[in-house]
Each structure stands twice: as C-alpha cells, then as structure tokens.
Design a protein around this motif. Structure first.
Motif, PDB file in Angstrom:
ATOM      1  N   HIS A  11       0.852  -1.197   0.000  1.00  0.00           N
ATOM      2  CA  HIS A  11       0.000   0.000   0.000  1.00  0.00           C
ATOM      3  C   HIS A  11       0.884   1.241   0.000  1.00  0.00           C
ATOM      4  CE1 HIS A  11      -3.775   2.176   0.554  1.00  0.00           C
ATOM      5  NE2 HIS A  11      -3.136   2.967   1.396  1.00  0.00           N
ATOM      6  N   GLN A 171      -9.754   1.368   1.867  1.00  0.00           N
ATOM      7  CA  GLN A 171      -9.194   1.828   3.134  1.00  0.00           C
ATOM      8  C   GLN A 171     -10.313   1.845   4.187  1.00  0.00           C
ATOM      9  OE1 GLN A 171      -5.443   4.600   2.037  1.00  0.00           O
ATOM     10  NE2 GLN A 171      -7.401   5.639   1.917  1.00  0.00           N
ATOM     11  N   ASP A 173     -10.308   2.726   7.740  1.00  0.00           N
ATOM     12  CA  ASP A 173      -9.544   3.290   8.843  1.00  0.00           C
ATOM     13  C   ASP A 173     -10.484   3.807   9.917  1.00  0.00           C
ATOM     14  OD1 ASP A 173     -10.354   5.962   7.852  1.00  0.00           O
ATOM     15  OD2 ASP A 173      -8.952   5.484   6.247  1.00  0.00           O
ATOM     16  N   HIS A 201      -5.696  -0.994   6.546  1.00  0.00           N
ATOM     17  CA  HIS A 201      -5.820  -0.438   7.897  1.00  0.00           C
ATOM     18  C   HIS A 201      -6.688  -1.336   8.778  1.00  0.00           C
ATOM     19  CE1 HIS A 201      -3.898   2.899   6.047  1.00  0.00           C
ATOM     20  NE2 HIS A 201      -4.985   3.381   5.459  1.00  0.00           N
ATOM     21  N   ASP A 252       2.333   3.431   2.884  1.00  0.00           N
ATOM     22  CA  ASP A 252       1.226   4.376   2.800  1.00  0.00           C
ATOM     23  C   ASP A 252       1.702   5.668   2.129  1.00  0.00           C
ATOM     24  OD1 ASP A 252      -1.277   5.584   3.060  1.00  0.00           O
ATOM     25  OD2 ASP A 252      -1.614   4.680   4.996  1.00  0.00           O
TER      26      ASP A 252
END
Length: 361
Positions: A11, A171, A173, A201, A252
C-alpha cells in the motif's frame, strides 16, 4: 550477502512523493483538508508522472520489487496515463490501483462519497493498456469502500471490480466516521467478499467484522507508522491474525512518514510486540517469549503482500518454478569499509609530506 524474496509494498500513494514530510503534524481530518482536498488538486498530469516515477525508484532502492500504487489523485485519463507512465518507466513491478480525487463539492454537487469509480475509465484501462494480468504493470481498483462511501457506491465499485477480474482495495480506517456503518455486513450479505478484496488499515473493525472478512478470504494490509501518525489508533496486525487473516504491510503516504518498507516493517513488528507484551507486563511478569518472530514479519512484506495482489504463485518466496524475484542484503558493509580504509592507508600516508604524517595517522 543474505538472499530474501523481493519485498512487496502492499500500500503506497506514490503520487505524493513530492509532498514528503508536509503532513508530519497533521491529523487525518487535516490531511484530507490540506492534502487530498488541497494541494493534491493542483497536480498536473506531469506532476503525477514525476511523483510516481521518483517514488517507485526510491522503493527499488529500498529493496522493494513490487508495489501496490494506490493512486487516489486521478482527475481523468491524462492524469491516469501519466501516473502509469511513471510506474512503467521506473522498472518496478507495479500494480496500479485506480482511484479518484477527494474534491470538496461545489454547492449542489454530490460529495465524493456519492460518486462511483468511473466504469468507462476502468473499461478503457482493462481492455487496452493494462489488459494483461502477467505484465510488469497491472491494474486494480482503489475504491472508496463502505468506510468512505455510501452503500450504493461501494456496491457499484465492488461489482465493477468483479466484472473485470480486478482486486478491489478499500481503506477501512478509524480516523473519520463511517459512511456506511454496517458496510462489512452488507458486503457479506451481497456475496461481495472474496480473496480479490483487500482491506487496508482496519483499525476500528470489530472482531466479528474481521472474522467475516477473513473467513471469506479477504486480504489485509497494515501501515502501522502512518496509522499511528494520523490518529487511526493501534495497528490491527495482531487482531487480524487472531481472526484468521493474513496481514501484509505497506508504507502508505510519505507525507507523514518515511519511504522505507523495512523501517515500516520493523515498526509494525515492534508495535505488535508492545501490544502483546502489554498484556502481561502490568501483572509484574515479563513476557516468557516473543509471540512474533522476525521471520513472521518478513512474510508480511513478501509472500503475504504477493497474496494480497493475487500473484503469490509467481513471487513472494524463493521456490522452484517462481520468478527470480530476489533481493540481496549486504552482510559485510562495515567490514568492507574498514578493509578499504586500511588498504588505502599506506597509499595516503606515502602521498603526504613528511610533516603531516602525524596528523594523517
């Protein structure tokens, strides 16, 4: 030298390489406002190309042979093609995951969470430039997913990825309120979870949600340093494994953290060790053993990353029949430098005037 499989960065937002360090003191809300809905929108196609190329070269320099480029700053085909050109020019094995910008809507216009991934663009890429699954640069989808979009958009994007046989990466998160709070359950009920789903995440996913995703074969990617920097909470590495999932790792964005996958890997390992040990240390007992080994961590950055991309049959381990995807780590750097200095010392001293021998020695 030490031979290991080529590292897989599962990622990375390569386009943001030129913005490195600019979000070192930002929360996720501020990052969305100042970076994604701010300076990112000023990117021209050439800026996307240069950032992607430089970022990919830096990954190669750090031992990464494969990168999942989660490109969520594409305003249209020109931006997309420029980013792909940069990825291709670097020489890295790249999975280009198409995503869209996070522009603040004009009055009366829909929010980005209500806008699906453009089907025409995915069709163009899949039927032309990135049609082959065994090419050095391949295609995937960086979707908003249920954490960042309404359910109709998530459903559309997941089905679009399935239609074209692509991995869809979302994602999930904990930095912002969920757009679809029951999204994981909806994905399960609609039969949309499979090994072609990659969850990034997952900090706020419940044990039940993790079990649903892992049980259906979804892959997981942890970006521990970035998650802690932007306020997602503790990385879910251990909780993913407890639910039966297999974690991979990524860097990231370079806006709050560095580019080294090995550094990110060490951070992920030691953070999970701290979480594990925290369960026994308050009772006055030191840990009897470390639950996770460095070999476990190496798997996160090699074979597990390859599984997340659906290419574990080709790379991720050193085995007969697989591609020669190998990184060599120098094991003698300090010794080599010392030897070279000693070998050159006599020549240096012989070349200096007699009065400077003492200073040189």
């Amino acid at each position: 030298m030490i031979a290991i499989p080529g590292l897989v960065n599962a990622h990375m937002h390569l386009w943001s390489t030129a913005l490195r360090g600019t979000a070192g003191n930002l929360t996720l809300v501020q990052y969305f406002r100042d970076v994604l809905a701010g300076v990112a929108l000023r990117y021209r196609p050439r800026d996307l190309h240069v950032g992607t190329l430089a970022g990919a070269l830096e990954q190669i320099d750090g031992g990464v042979t494969t990168v999942l480029d989660w490109c969520h700053n594409s305003e249209g085909p020109e931006h997309t093609d420029a980013a792909i050109d940069g990825l291709a020019a670097s020489g890295i094995r790249g999975a280009f995951f198409h995503g869209t910008t996070k522009r603040k809507p004009a009055p009366g216009a829909p929010h980005y969470s209500e806008i699906p991934d453009p089907a025409a663009e995915i069709r163009r890429l899949r039927t032309d430039r990135l049609a082959a699954d065994d090419a050095r640069v391949t295609l995937g989808m960086a979707i908003l997913g249920p954490h960042h979009s309404v359910w109709t958009v998530s459903d559309h994007d997941l089905r679009l990825a399935r239609e074209y046989g692509l991995v869809a990466s979302a994602q999930m998160d904990a930095g912002l309120p969920r757009s679809t709070p029951d999204g994981v359950h909806r994905m399960r009920d609609a039969g949309l979870i499979s090994p072609a789903i990659n969850v990034v995440h997952g900090n706020d996913l419940t044990p039940e949600e993790l079990a649903i995703l892992a049980g259906a074969g979804a892959s997981f990617t942890v970006t521990a340093e970035c998650e802690m920097a932007l306020g997602f909470g503790f990385p879910a590495t251990g909780r993913i494994a407890a639910a039966g999932g297999v974690p991979s790792v990524g860097v990231d964005s370079q806006t709050p953290v560095g580019a080294s996958l090995l550094s990110a890997l060490r951070m992920t390992l030691q953070m999970q060790r701290a979480i594990d040990n925290g369960a026994v240390i308050p009772a006055g007992q030191p840990p009897a053993a470390l639950r996770l080994s460095t070999a476990d961590a190496l798997a996160w950055a090699t074979i597990n990353g390859a599984r997340a991309l659906g290419i574990a049959h080709r790379i991720g381990s050193l085995a007969p029949g697989k591609q020669a995807n190998i990184v060599l780590l120098r094991a003698d750097d300090l010794a080599k430098v010392k030897a070279e200095l000693l070998a050159s010392r006599d020549w240096l001293l012989a070349d200096l005037p007699a009065g400077r021998l003492g200073a040189a020695a």
